[in-house]
Design a protein around this motif. Structure first.
Motif, mmCIF file in Angstrom:
data_model
loop_
_atom_site.group_PDB
_atom_site.id
_atom_site.type_symbol
_atom_site.label_atom_id
_atom_site.label_comp_id
_atom_site.label_asym_id
_atom_site.label_seq_id
_atom_site.Cartn_x
_atom_site.Cartn_y
_atom_site.Cartn_z
ATOM 1 N N THR A 124 0.317 6.080 -13.233
ATOM 2 C CA THR A 124 1.620 6.615 -13.661
ATOM 3 C C THR A 124 2.746 6.122 -12.754
ATOM 4 O O THR A 124 3.884 6.546 -12.882
ATOM 5 C CB THR A 124 1.620 8.163 -13.628
ATOM 6 N N ARG B 274 4.427 2.688 -10.304
ATOM 7 C CA ARG B 274 5.272 1.526 -10.602
ATOM 8 C C ARG B 274 4.515 0.431 -11.346
ATOM 9 O O ARG B 274 5.058 -0.238 -12.214
ATOM 10 C CB ARG B 274 5.858 0.967 -9.296
ATOM 11 N N THR C 13 -5.934 11.013 -13.319
ATOM 12 C CA THR C 13 -4.672 11.439 -12.708
ATOM 13 C C THR C 13 -4.888 12.729 -11.936
ATOM 14 O O THR C 13 -5.818 13.474 -12.233
ATOM 15 C CB THR C 13 -3.593 11.645 -13.798
ATOM 16 N N ARG C 14 -4.024 12.976 -10.959
ATOM 17 C CA ARG C 14 -4.066 14.256 -10.240
ATOM 18 C C ARG C 14 -3.212 15.294 -10.945
ATOM 19 O O ARG C 14 -3.224 16.461 -10.605
ATOM 20 C CB ARG C 14 -3.471 14.111 -8.823
ATOM 21 N N THR C 15 -2.393 14.814 -11.899
ATOM 22 C CA THR C 15 -1.266 15.605 -12.366
ATOM 23 C C THR C 15 -1.444 16.077 -13.807
ATOM 24 O O THR C 15 -1.364 15.256 -14.738
ATOM 25 C CB THR C 15 0.010 14.721 -12.292
ATOM 26 N N PHE D 94 -3.050 -6.397 -5.071
ATOM 27 C CA PHE D 94 -1.802 -6.739 -5.751
ATOM 28 C C PHE D 94 -0.648 -6.977 -4.780
ATOM 29 O O PHE D 94 0.459 -6.436 -4.949
ATOM 30 C CB PHE D 94 -1.418 -5.643 -6.760
ATOM 31 N N LYS E 256 -6.087 -1.430 2.743
ATOM 32 C CA LYS E 256 -6.601 -2.447 1.811
ATOM 33 C C LYS E 256 -7.784 -3.195 2.434
ATOM 34 O O LYS E 256 -8.768 -3.485 1.764
ATOM 35 C CB LYS E 256 -5.481 -3.410 1.415
ATOM 36 N N GLY F 287 1.447 -11.707 -4.753
ATOM 37 C CA GLY F 287 2.776 -11.963 -4.200
ATOM 38 C C GLY F 287 3.735 -10.900 -4.726
ATOM 39 O O GLY F 287 3.299 -9.918 -5.354
ATOM 40 N N PHE G 34 11.478 -6.522 -7.625
ATOM 41 C CA PHE G 34 12.326 -6.877 -6.475
ATOM 42 C C PHE G 34 13.726 -7.335 -6.872
ATOM 43 O O PHE G 34 14.681 -7.051 -6.161
ATOM 44 C CB PHE G 34 11.640 -7.921 -5.598
#
Ligand SMILES: NC(=O)c1ccc[n+]([C@@H]2O[C@H](COP(=O)([O-])OP(=O)(O)OC[C@H]3O[C@@H](n4cnc5c(N)ncnc54)[C@H](OP(=O)(O)O)[C@@H]3O)[C@@H](O)[C@H]2O)c1
Length: 305
Positions: free
Chosen positions: A17, A19, A39-41, A104, A122, A146, A152
Motif C-alpha cells: 500500500t 510508494r 497488510t497490517r491495516t 529495489f 537489506k 537504481g 524523484f
C-alpha cells in the motif's frame, strides 16, 4: 519437503500500500496473476481483484496461513521490520517457491554500496534468503533498480523547476547513472516470473534510461529556451555528516545522502549494464524519449512509463 516448481500464478505481496506496491499490483493483476495482499491495516485499499488479508508480521502462524497456496512472495513496505525474515520462514513452511525481498535500490553486488549504512537490513535479508536457497528450501530474485524517476523527478531531486537548477553530486556532473520507473519494475517482475525456474536465484539490475547530470542540464536547456538553468552541487559526504545521529535506514536526509552516493559517486556502480533489461525484454528509453519525459515533468505532466 522438496521444493518443486509448479506455477507462478499465485503471487502474495506484503506492504504493497506504500510508494512502490500499487503500481506493481496493478501490473500483476493486469497480466493475469492472482494477487493476495498481506497488510497490517484493516481496510487497506486494494483494487477489487486482490484478495486482502490482515496479518501480524510477528505471528508465524498467521503468516504461514496467509501464504498457503501461494507460489511467489514479493515484499515492498514490510522490509524494515524483522517481519521480512519471518515472512521468509513462513514462505518456506507454506511451500512458496519464489521470494522477492524488498531490495529495489542501489547495486548491492558493489562492495562500496554494501558498506553504505542505509543497506543493513537489506544485506541481512539477502544473507538469510541466500542461505535458505542454498539448502534448497526456497528460490529468490534480488532486483536492483537504481532510482525511480517517477518518484524523484516530482520531488525536484534532480531537476528543480522552481529555481531552475540541475543537481550534481560529488564534483562530477559527467557521471553517468541508470534509473527506472515503478512501471518498469512491474514489467521486470512479470518477465522474471514468466521465465519460470530458469530465473531461480538470479540477481537482476534493471534500467529504463541512462543519463548524467550534465546531459540532463543540456536536455532541459535545449527544450526550454528563455530559462536560465544552472547546476547545483551536492556533496554526499557532507550530506551524510549532517545526519550522523539519525537512523540511516529511516531518516529521509540520511537515505538521500547514502542512496545518492550509491547512484552518483564514481565506483559505486550506479551506471548499470543493460544486459539484464534486454534479456527481460524491457524497453530502454533513447535519450530523445527520456528528454520528452523531462519536458513533460517541467510542464507539470505525469511521467509516462
Ligand atoms: N530505488 C528507489 O528510488 C526507491 C524509492 C522508494 C523505495 N524504494 C524501495 O522500495 C521498497 C518498498 O518501499 P516503499 O516505498 O513501497 O515502502 P513504503 O511506502 O515505506 O511502504 C509502506 C507500506 O509498508 C507497510 N509497513 C510500513 N511499516 C511497516 C512495518 N513496520 N511492518 C510491516 N509493514 C509495514 C505498510 O503497509 P500496510 O499498512 O498495508 O501493512 C505501508 O503502506 C524498499 O525496499 C525501498 O528501499 C526504492
Amino acid at each position: 519437503m522438496t521444493l518443486s516448481f509448479t506455477s507462478f500464478a499465485n503471487v502474495a505481496v506484503a506492504g504493497a500500500t506504500g510508494r512502490l506496491g500499487p503500481a506493481i499490483v496493478d501490473a500483476l493483476v493486469e497480466a493475469g496473476f492472482n494477487v493476495k495482499a498481506l497488510t497490517r491495516t484493516p481496510g487497506a485499499k486494494y483494487r477489487p481483484e486482490v484478495e486482502v488479508v490482515v496479518v501480524d508480521y510477528l505471528s508465524p502462524r498467521e503468516l504461514v496461513e496467509a501464504l498457503q497456496g501461494q507460489n511467489v512472495v514479493i515484499v515492498f513496505g514490510a522490509w524494515r521490520h524483522p517481519g521480512q525474515l519471518n515472512l521468509v520462514d513462513a514462505a518456506i513452511e507454506a511451500g512458496v517457491y519464489r521470494f522477492i525481498p524488498a531490495m529495489f535500490s542501489n547495486d548491492l553486488t558493489n562492495p562500496l554500496v554494501r558498506q553504505l549504512p542505509v543497506h543493513g537490513t537489506k544485506l541481512k535479508t539477502e544473507a538469510y534468503i541466500k542461505a535458505q536457497a542454498a539448502l534448497g528450501a526456497i528460490t529468490y530474485n534480488l532486483i536492483a533498480t537504481g532510482p525511480f524517476a517517477d518518484m524523484f523527478l516530482p520531488k525536484n531531486t534532480w531537476i528543480n523547476k522552481s529555481d531552475h537548477t540541475v543537481a550534481f553530486f560529488d564534483g562530477n556532473p559527467d557521471s553517468p547513472f541508470t534509473g527506472t520507473t515503478r512501471y518498469t519494475l512491474g514489467e521486470a517482475i512479470i518477465s522474471i516470473l514468466r521465465t519460470g525456474p530458469t530465473s531461480d536465484n538470479r540477481t537482476y539490475k534493471i534500467q529504463r534510461f541512462r543519463s548524467s547530470p550534465k546531459r540532463m542540464l543540456e536536455l532541459v536547456k535545449d527544450s526550454t529556451p528563455g530559462y536560465e538553468w544552472k547546476f547545483k552541487e551536492f556533496d554526499t559526504l557532507e550530506m551524510a555528516r549532517l545526519c550522523i545521529d539519525k537512523p540511516p535506514e529511516t531518516d529521509p536526509d540520511c537515505k538521500n545522502a547514502y542512496l545518492s552516493r550509491g547512484v552518483h559517486h564514481e565506483g559505486y556502480g550506479g551506471d548499470f549494464p543493460s544486459e539484464d533489461s534486454l534479456e527481460l525484454g524491457l524497453e530502454i528509453w533513447s535519450e530523445e524519449e527520456y528528454k520528452e519525459r523531462l519536458i513533460d515533468y517541467i510542464n507539470g505532466k505525469p511521467l509516462r512509463g
